[in-house]
Motif scaffolding. Structure first.
Motif, PDB file in Angstrom:
ATOM      1  N   GLY A  51      36.344  30.522  23.866  1.00 50.38           N
ATOM      2  CA  GLY A  51      37.351  31.561  23.683  1.00 50.38           C
ATOM      3  C   GLY A  51      37.587  32.424  24.912  1.00 50.38           C
ATOM      4  N   PRO A  52      36.534  32.912  25.583  1.00 52.90           N
ATOM      5  CA  PRO A  52      36.745  33.745  26.769  1.00 52.90           C
ATOM      6  C   PRO A  52      37.465  33.004  27.904  1.00 52.90           C
ATOM      7  CG  PRO A  52      34.546  34.082  25.906  1.00 52.90           C
ATOM      8  CD  PRO A  52      35.116  32.916  25.161  1.00 52.90           C
ATOM      9  N   LEU A  53      37.239  31.699  28.026  1.00 53.24           N
ATOM     10  CA  LEU A  53      37.951  30.934  29.050  1.00 53.24           C
ATOM     11  C   LEU A  53      39.442  30.881  28.743  1.00 53.24           C
ATOM     12  CD1 LEU A  53      35.436  27.977  29.579  1.00 53.24           C
ATOM     13  CD2 LEU A  53      35.760  29.985  31.037  1.00 53.24           C
ATOM     14  N   LYS A  54      39.779  30.738  27.471  1.00 55.82           N
ATOM     15  CA  LYS A  54      41.181  30.759  27.072  1.00 55.82           C
ATOM     16  C   LYS A  54      41.807  32.116  27.387  1.00 55.82           C
ATOM     17  CE  LYS A  54      40.803  27.340  23.340  1.00 55.82           C
ATOM     18  NZ  LYS A  54      40.927  27.113  21.871  1.00 55.82           N
ATOM     19  N   THR A  55      41.026  33.167  27.189  1.00 51.06           N
ATOM     20  CA  THR A  55      41.527  34.502  27.496  1.00 51.06           C
ATOM     21  C   THR A  55      41.789  34.655  28.990  1.00 51.06           C
ATOM     22  OG1 THR A  55      40.306  35.413  25.617  1.00 51.06           O
ATOM     23  CG2 THR A  55      41.066  36.971  27.281  1.00 51.06           C
ATOM     24  N   LEU A  56      40.907  34.113  29.826  1.00 49.64           N
ATOM     25  CA  LEU A  56      41.142  34.142  31.274  1.00 49.64           C
ATOM     26  C   LEU A  56      42.472  33.480  31.615  1.00 49.64           C
ATOM     27  CD1 LEU A  56      37.668  33.248  32.851  1.00 49.64           C
ATOM     28  CD2 LEU A  56      38.706  35.512  32.603  1.00 49.64           C
ATOM     29  N   ARG A  57      42.719  32.338  31.010  1.00 51.51           N
ATOM     30  CA  ARG A  57      43.986  31.633  31.245  1.00 51.51           C
ATOM     31  C   ARG A  57      45.158  32.487  30.787  1.00 51.51           C
ATOM     32  NH1 ARG A  57      44.914  27.599  26.854  1.00 51.51           N
ATOM     33  NH2 ARG A  57      45.318  29.634  25.916  1.00 51.51           N
ATOM     34  N   ASP A  58      45.042  33.098  29.613  1.00 55.20           N
ATOM     35  CA  ASP A  58      46.136  33.912  29.086  1.00 55.20           C
ATOM     36  C   ASP A  58      46.384  35.149  29.948  1.00 55.20           C
ATOM     37  OD1 ASP A  58      46.363  32.090  27.032  1.00 55.20           O
ATOM     38  OD2 ASP A  58      45.233  33.298  25.584  1.00 55.20           O
ATOM     39  N   ILE A  59      45.338  35.692  30.526  1.00 53.50           N
ATOM     40  CA  ILE A  59      45.500  36.836  31.433  1.00 53.50           C
ATOM     41  C   ILE A  59      46.330  36.440  32.643  1.00 53.50           C
ATOM     42  CG2 ILE A  59      44.231  38.299  33.072  1.00 53.50           C
ATOM     43  CD1 ILE A  59      41.990  38.453  30.966  1.00 53.50           C
ATOM     44  N   GLY A  60      46.141  35.200  33.118  1.00 53.69           N
ATOM     45  CA  GLY A  60      46.901  34.732  34.269  1.00 53.69           C
ATOM     46  C   GLY A  60      46.092  34.026  35.329  1.00 53.69           C
ATOM     47  N   PHE A  61      44.773  34.016  35.190  1.00 54.97           N
ATOM     48  CA  PHE A  61      43.943  33.308  36.170  1.00 54.97           C
ATOM     49  C   PHE A  61      44.267  31.813  36.128  1.00 54.97           C
ATOM     50  CE2 PHE A  61      41.345  37.096  35.322  1.00 54.97           C
ATOM     51  CZ  PHE A  61      41.109  37.530  36.626  1.00 54.97           C
ATOM     52  N   THR A  62      44.334  31.213  37.300  1.00 52.77           N
ATOM     53  CA  THR A  62      44.681  29.795  37.379  1.00 52.77           C
ATOM     54  C   THR A  62      43.475  28.898  37.644  1.00 52.77           C
ATOM     55  OG1 THR A  62      45.163  30.044  39.752  1.00 52.77           O
ATOM     56  CG2 THR A  62      47.022  30.267  38.202  1.00 52.77           C
ATOM     57  N   HIS A  63      42.427  29.470  38.249  1.00 53.93           N
ATOM     58  CA  HIS A  63      41.271  28.644  38.579  1.00 53.93           C
ATOM     59  C   HIS A  63      40.005  29.484  38.534  1.00 53.93           C
ATOM     60  CE1 HIS A  63      42.912  30.322  42.320  1.00 53.93           C
ATOM     61  NE2 HIS A  63      41.691  30.272  42.810  1.00 53.93           N
ATOM     62  N   VAL A  64      38.878  28.796  38.425  1.00 48.89           N
ATOM     63  CA  VAL A  64      37.604  29.477  38.263  1.00 48.89           C
ATOM     64  C   VAL A  64      36.562  28.899  39.204  1.00 48.89           C
ATOM     65  CG1 VAL A  64      38.036  30.052  35.845  1.00 48.89           C
ATOM     66  CG2 VAL A  64      36.840  27.912  36.414  1.00 48.89           C
ATOM     67  N   GLU A  65      35.588  29.736  39.494  1.00 46.83           N
ATOM     68  CA  GLU A  65      34.389  29.301  40.197  1.00 46.83           C
ATOM     69  C   GLU A  65      33.267  29.298  39.163  1.00 46.83           C
ATOM     70  OE1 GLU A  65      32.661  30.188  44.522  1.00 46.83           O
ATOM     71  OE2 GLU A  65      32.521  31.921  43.197  1.00 46.83           O
ATOM     72  N   LEU A  66      32.563  28.188  39.093  1.00 47.87           N
ATOM     73  CA  LEU A  66      31.556  27.990  38.059  1.00 47.87           C
ATOM     74  C   LEU A  66      30.206  28.589  38.448  1.00 47.87           C
ATOM     75  CD1 LEU A  66      32.259  24.224  37.274  1.00 47.87           C
ATOM     76  CD2 LEU A  66      33.240  26.231  36.132  1.00 47.87           C
ATOM     77  N   TYR A  67      29.397  28.797  37.437  1.00 45.05           N
ATOM     78  CA  TYR A  67      27.969  29.060  37.629  1.00 45.05           C
ATOM     79  C   TYR A  67      27.259  28.381  36.460  1.00 45.05           C
ATOM     80  CZ  TYR A  67      27.147  32.419  33.822  1.00 45.05           C
ATOM     81  OH  TYR A  67      26.983  32.995  32.589  1.00 45.05           O
ATOM     82  N   GLY A  68      25.956  28.256  36.544  1.00 47.07           N
ATOM     83  CA  GLY A  68      25.198  27.693  35.435  1.00 47.07           C
ATOM     84  C   GLY A  68      24.887  26.211  35.544  1.00 47.07           C
ATOM     85  N   TYR A  69      25.046  25.637  36.752  1.00 49.52           N
ATOM     86  CA  TYR A  69      24.702  24.213  36.928  1.00 49.52           C
ATOM     87  C   TYR A  69      23.188  24.036  36.925  1.00 49.52           C
ATOM     88  CZ  TYR A  69      23.798  19.788  39.357  1.00 49.52           C
ATOM     89  OH  TYR A  69      23.331  18.549  39.717  1.00 49.52           O
ATOM     90  N   GLU A  70      22.728  23.009  36.227  1.00 51.51           N
ATOM     91  CA  GLU A  70      21.300  22.694  36.199  1.00 51.51           C
ATOM     92  C   GLU A  70      21.095  21.185  36.266  1.00 51.51           C
ATOM     93  OE1 GLU A  70      19.658  24.399  32.656  1.00 51.51           O
ATOM     94  OE2 GLU A  70      19.445  26.386  33.550  1.00 51.51           O
ATOM     95  N   GLN A  71      19.945  20.799  36.784  1.00 54.77           N
ATOM     96  CA  GLN A  71      19.529  19.403  36.794  1.00 54.77           C
ATOM     97  C   GLN A  71      18.280  19.291  35.935  1.00 54.77           C
ATOM     98  OE1 GLN A  71      18.861  18.035  40.800  1.00 54.77           O
ATOM     99  NE2 GLN A  71      20.991  18.287  41.423  1.00 54.77           N
ATOM    100  N   GLN A  72      18.420  18.612  34.804  1.00 51.19           N
ATOM    101  CA  GLN A  72      17.277  18.411  33.914  1.00 51.19           C
ATOM    102  C   GLN A  72      17.299  16.986  33.384  1.00 51.19           C
ATOM    103  OE1 GLN A  72      17.511  21.448  30.880  1.00 51.19           O
ATOM    104  NE2 GLN A  72      16.574  22.992  32.180  1.00 51.19           N
TER     105      GLN A  72
END
Length: 338
Positions: A51-72
Motif C-alpha cells: 500500500g505505501p508504495l502505491k501511495t508513493l506512486r500516487d503522490i507523483g514519485f516515478t522511481h525508488v531506491e531500494l533498501y533491505g537486500y539480503e543474501q540468505q
C-alpha cells in the motif's frame, strides 16, 4: 572551526533565506522525475509492504531506491520477498527501481547521534575493517549481489556503510576493494557507488569520538592531514566508482556540498536530498545552491528524496507518509530541481 561558524559561512546553508514562504516556484510544465529512497517510509512498510508504495506512486514519485537486500541460503531477497516477487510487485505498482542500498555482511557499528531535531551529533554506519582476510568474501558478496540486482532490473548499487579505518593502510585497502567492486559492476554493465553519512568527513586515523578542527593539522605520530572522504575521491577510479552524496550529512560533517561538487566535478552521479525535517521546511539547507552546482559541474544522473526524522523540529503531527508528500511537493514546485 566551530560548528556555529561553519553553519554561518557555508554556501550550502541558507541562514533562513529558504523558508517555505520564500521558496521560488514555477509552474511545472511537465512532471518531473523525482525519486525517493524507500527507507523514508520504513515504518509504513513494516505494516504494509504494498500500500505505501502505491501511495508513493500516487503522490507523483516515478522511481525508488531500494533498501533491505539480503543474501540468505544462496537466495537473494528484498524486504522478505524473492527477487522475482519484488520486481513484479514494483511493476504492478508502477514504480521503477533505479538504485539499491546494500552492504557486505560484516559486523556493524551504528552511531546515530541526534541528526534530527537539534542537528547535534553525527551519523555513522560503519562496518568492520577491510582486511586481506575478508577481502575475498567481500568481493564474492558483491559479485552475487550484482547478479541478483540484474534479476531485479536494477543496475546501480550503492554502499552506505563506511569501513572502519584506523590508519592509512586501512583506507588504502578500502580504495583497492572499492575499485575492484566497481570493476565487477562494470563487467556486468552495472554501476557501483558509495553513500556518505557524517563520519566520512573526519580525518584519517582520528581516535574514535575525537572531533577534528583546523588547528589539528598533523599530530605527532598519528595520521596524515587528509579527510577520509577526500581520500576516497582521489584514490578511487572515476570510471569504476561514483559517489552518491547525502547533502545533509555532508553539512552535518561541517563540509559544504557545493565545494565538493566544484572540487571533484563529475564524481557525484546521485544525491540524497535531505533536510532536518520535511524538505524545505527548516531553512537549514540551501537546496537551490546545491542543485545548481550539481548540475553545473556535471555528472548528476538522479536524486532521491530521503527523510529520516520527519516533524522533529516543527512539532507537527505529520505522519511519515504526509512528510514525504510535502517533501515531494517542495521539489515538484521548485525552479531548481529538474
Amino acid at each position: 572551526m566551530q560548528r556555529r561558524s561553519f553553519l554561518k559561512n557555508a554556501t550550502a546553508l541558507t541562514g533562513g533565506a529558504m523558508m517555505p514562504n520564500a521558496l521560488k516556484t514555477t509552474r511545472v510544465q511537465q512532471p518531473k522525475k523525482i525519486g525517493i529512497q524507500i527507507y523514508s517510509i520504513r515504518r509504513e512498510l513494516q505494516k504494509d509492504k504494498v500500500g505505501p508504495l502505491k501511495t508513493l506512486r500516487d503522490i507523483g514519485f516515478t522511481h525508488v531506491e531500494l533498501y533491505g537486500y539480503e543474501q540468505q541460503n544462496k537466495k537473494g531477497s528484498i524486504l522478505g520477498y524473492s527477487l522475482k516477487e519484488y520486481r513484479k510487485l514494483l511493476d504492478d505498482v508502477g514504480l521503477a527501481a533505479t538504485s539499491s542500498h546494500l552492504e557486505p555482511p560484516l559486523k556493524s557499528l551504528y552511531k546515530f547521534g541526534d541528526g534530527g531535531g537539534t542537528g547535534k551529533g553525527e551519523r555513522s554506519i560503519q562496518i568492520e575493517t577491510y582486511t586481506k582476510g575478508n577481502a575475498g568474501a567481500i568481493l564474492e558478496f558483491w559479485k552475487r549481489a550484482i547478479a541478483d540486482h540484474h534479476e531485479l532490473g536494477v543496475d546501480v548499487l550503492v554502499q552506505p556503510a563506511m569501513p572502519i579505518v584506523n590508519k592509512l593502510d586501512d583506507v588504502k585497502r578500502v580504495c583497492e576493494i572499492f575499485n575492484q567492486t566497481g570493476e565487477l559492476a562494470r563487467q556486468a554493465n552495472s554501476r557501483w557507488g558509495y553513500h556518505n553519512h557524517s563520519a566520512e568527513f573526519k580525518r584519517i586515523g582520528a581516535k574514535r569520538g575525537e572531533d577534528w578542527s583546523p588547528e589539528m593539522t598533523i599530530m605527532k605520530d598519528s595520521y596524515p592531514s587528509e579527510i577520509f572522504y577526500d581520500f576516497l575521491l582521489t584514490h578511487t577510479d572515476p570510471k569504476l566508482v561514483f559517489f552518491e552524496m547525502d547533502v545533509y550529512w555532508a553539512v552535518m560533517g561541517q563540509c559544504d556540498p557545493v565545494v565538493y561538487f566544484n572540487r571533484y566535478p563529475g564524481r557525484f552521479q546521485q544525491l540524497h536530498i535531505k533536510d532536518r525535517d520535511i524538505l524545505g521546511s527548516t531553512g537549514f539547507m540551501n537546496f537551490e545552491n546545491i542543485f545548481k552546482a550539481a548540475y553545473a559541474t556535471g555528472g548528476l544522473k538522479r536524486y532521491y528524496a530521503e527523510l529520516e526524522y520527519p516533524s522533529t523540529i516543527s512539532g507537527a503531527s505529520a505522519s511519515q507518509m504526509e512528510a514525504v508528500r510535502q517533501s515531494y511537493e517542495y521539489l515538484a514546485k521548485s525552479s531548481f530541481a529538474k
